[in-house]
Motif scaffolding. Sequence first.
Motif, PDB file in Angstrom:
ATOM      1  N   PHE A  36      -1.579   2.171   2.770  1.00  0.00           N
ATOM      2  CA  PHE A  36      -2.460   1.001   2.847  1.00  0.00           C
ATOM      3  C   PHE A  36      -2.155   0.209   4.105  1.00  0.00           C
ATOM      4  O   PHE A  36      -1.019   0.213   4.587  1.00  0.00           O
ATOM      5  CB  PHE A  36      -2.247   0.086   1.628  1.00  0.00           C
ATOM      6  N   GLU A  37      -3.165  -0.487   4.614  1.00  0.00           N
ATOM      7  CA  GLU A  37      -2.939  -1.385   5.749  1.00  0.00           C
ATOM      8  C   GLU A  37      -1.986  -2.501   5.314  1.00  0.00           C
ATOM      9  O   GLU A  37      -1.982  -2.910   4.146  1.00  0.00           O
ATOM     10  CB  GLU A  37      -4.267  -1.988   6.202  1.00  0.00           C
ATOM     11  N   HIS A  39      -1.639  -5.848   5.587  1.00  0.00           N
ATOM     12  CA  HIS A  39      -2.057  -7.060   4.874  1.00  0.00           C
ATOM     13  C   HIS A  39      -2.565  -6.726   3.470  1.00  0.00           C
ATOM     14  O   HIS A  39      -2.363  -7.486   2.536  1.00  0.00           O
ATOM     15  CB  HIS A  39      -3.108  -7.828   5.677  1.00  0.00           C
ATOM     16  N   TRP A  40      -3.221  -5.577   3.332  1.00  0.00           N
ATOM     17  CA  TRP A  40      -3.734  -5.191   2.023  1.00  0.00           C
ATOM     18  C   TRP A  40      -2.585  -4.776   1.104  1.00  0.00           C
ATOM     19  O   TRP A  40      -2.561  -5.104  -0.075  1.00  0.00           O
ATOM     20  CB  TRP A  40      -4.777  -4.094   2.146  1.00  0.00           C
ATOM     21  N   SER A  42       0.424  -5.924   1.189  1.00  0.00           N
ATOM     22  CA  SER A  42       1.074  -7.174   0.757  1.00  0.00           C
ATOM     23  C   SER A  42       0.362  -7.789  -0.436  1.00  0.00           C
ATOM     24  O   SER A  42       0.997  -8.259  -1.380  1.00  0.00           O
ATOM     25  CB  SER A  42       1.122  -8.176   1.905  1.00  0.00           C
ATOM     26  N   SER A  43      -0.954  -7.767  -0.413  1.00  0.00           N
ATOM     27  CA  SER A  43      -1.737  -8.301  -1.521  1.00  0.00           C
ATOM     28  C   SER A  43      -1.526  -7.478  -2.789  1.00  0.00           C
ATOM     29  O   SER A  43      -1.336  -8.037  -3.881  1.00  0.00           O
ATOM     30  CB  SER A  43      -3.220  -8.308  -1.136  1.00  0.00           C
ATOM     31  N   LEU A  44      -1.539  -6.161  -2.661  1.00  0.00           N
ATOM     32  CA  LEU A  44      -1.328  -5.288  -3.821  1.00  0.00           C
ATOM     33  C   LEU A  44       0.078  -5.453  -4.395  1.00  0.00           C
ATOM     34  O   LEU A  44       0.273  -5.427  -5.610  1.00  0.00           O
ATOM     35  CB  LEU A  44      -1.581  -3.829  -3.437  1.00  0.00           C
ATOM     36  N   GLN A  47       0.153  -8.609  -6.425  1.00  0.00           N
ATOM     37  CA  GLN A  47      -0.540  -8.410  -7.707  1.00  0.00           C
ATOM     38  C   GLN A  47       0.395  -7.756  -8.717  1.00  0.00           C
ATOM     39  O   GLN A  47       0.448  -8.161  -9.878  1.00  0.00           O
ATOM     40  CB  GLN A  47      -1.777  -7.529  -7.518  1.00  0.00           C
ATOM     41  N   ASP A 157     -10.486   2.903  -5.913  1.00  0.00           N
ATOM     42  CA  ASP A 157     -10.544   1.805  -4.948  1.00  0.00           C
ATOM     43  C   ASP A 157      -9.693   0.666  -5.474  1.00  0.00           C
ATOM     44  O   ASP A 157      -9.962   0.107  -6.530  1.00  0.00           O
ATOM     45  CB  ASP A 157     -11.996   1.356  -4.763  1.00  0.00           C
ATOM     46  N   ASP A 160      -9.929  -2.739  -1.582  1.00  0.00           N
ATOM     47  CA  ASP A 160     -10.144  -2.925  -0.147  1.00  0.00           C
ATOM     48  C   ASP A 160     -11.348  -2.143   0.377  1.00  0.00           C
ATOM     49  O   ASP A 160     -11.610  -2.132   1.571  1.00  0.00           O
ATOM     50  CB  ASP A 160      -8.889  -2.559   0.652  1.00  0.00           C
ATOM     51  N   ARG A 162     -11.647   1.027   0.438  1.00  0.00           N
ATOM     52  CA  ARG A 162     -11.221   2.315   0.995  1.00  0.00           C
ATOM     53  C   ARG A 162     -10.547   3.122  -0.108  1.00  0.00           C
ATOM     54  O   ARG A 162      -9.337   3.042  -0.292  1.00  0.00           O
ATOM     55  CB  ARG A 162     -10.261   2.093   2.160  1.00  0.00           C
TER      56      ARG A 162
END
Length: 174
Positions: A36-37, A39-40, A42-44, A47, A157, A160, A162
């Motif tokens: 994953f990218e 910033h994404w 980090s969000s996951l 969560q 998904d 994001d 993707r």
Amino acid sequence: MRVDLPLLVREATAADAESVGEVHAEAWRVAHRDLFEGHWLSSLVEQRRTMWTGRLTARAHARNTLLVAERGDRVAAFVHFGPHTDGVPDGEIFDLYAHPTVWGRGVARTLMDKAWEMLLDARYRRVRLWTMAGANRARHFYTSFGFVETGRRREHDFGDGRPVLEVEYLRRTR
């Protein structure tokens, strides 16, 4: 985490939610950093750090089992399993994560041994699980535990836009 302390495997309680979330988040942060990218991811990770409080108190959780492996006073790993979500008469492993500090030390295997014993006691003939195609460490672990790929694939998904390819594994109990 001190590796010389004994390992205790037990059923989780609602009081374990924060510790389970920490293990889940750190395992995701390290294991999926190439999937994953930044910033994404980090969000996951965040969560996963906070989701277990709601999950452990949800009514749907009552039909499943969450075991933790505890070393000293810290949760080192967890496994979440129960009846298959598609209604087939199989068991399913929904989550199995170990804190990166205990990777390669037999903690996940000890935890999986206990989960497997409980799945056998529940008389499931087959146990299934899904994992990300790019999660090579997890895929190797499941294969070493006797799981084989079924050939089923799906895209998931995580929000994001993707989709990530997931692979299904199966192990027969008899």
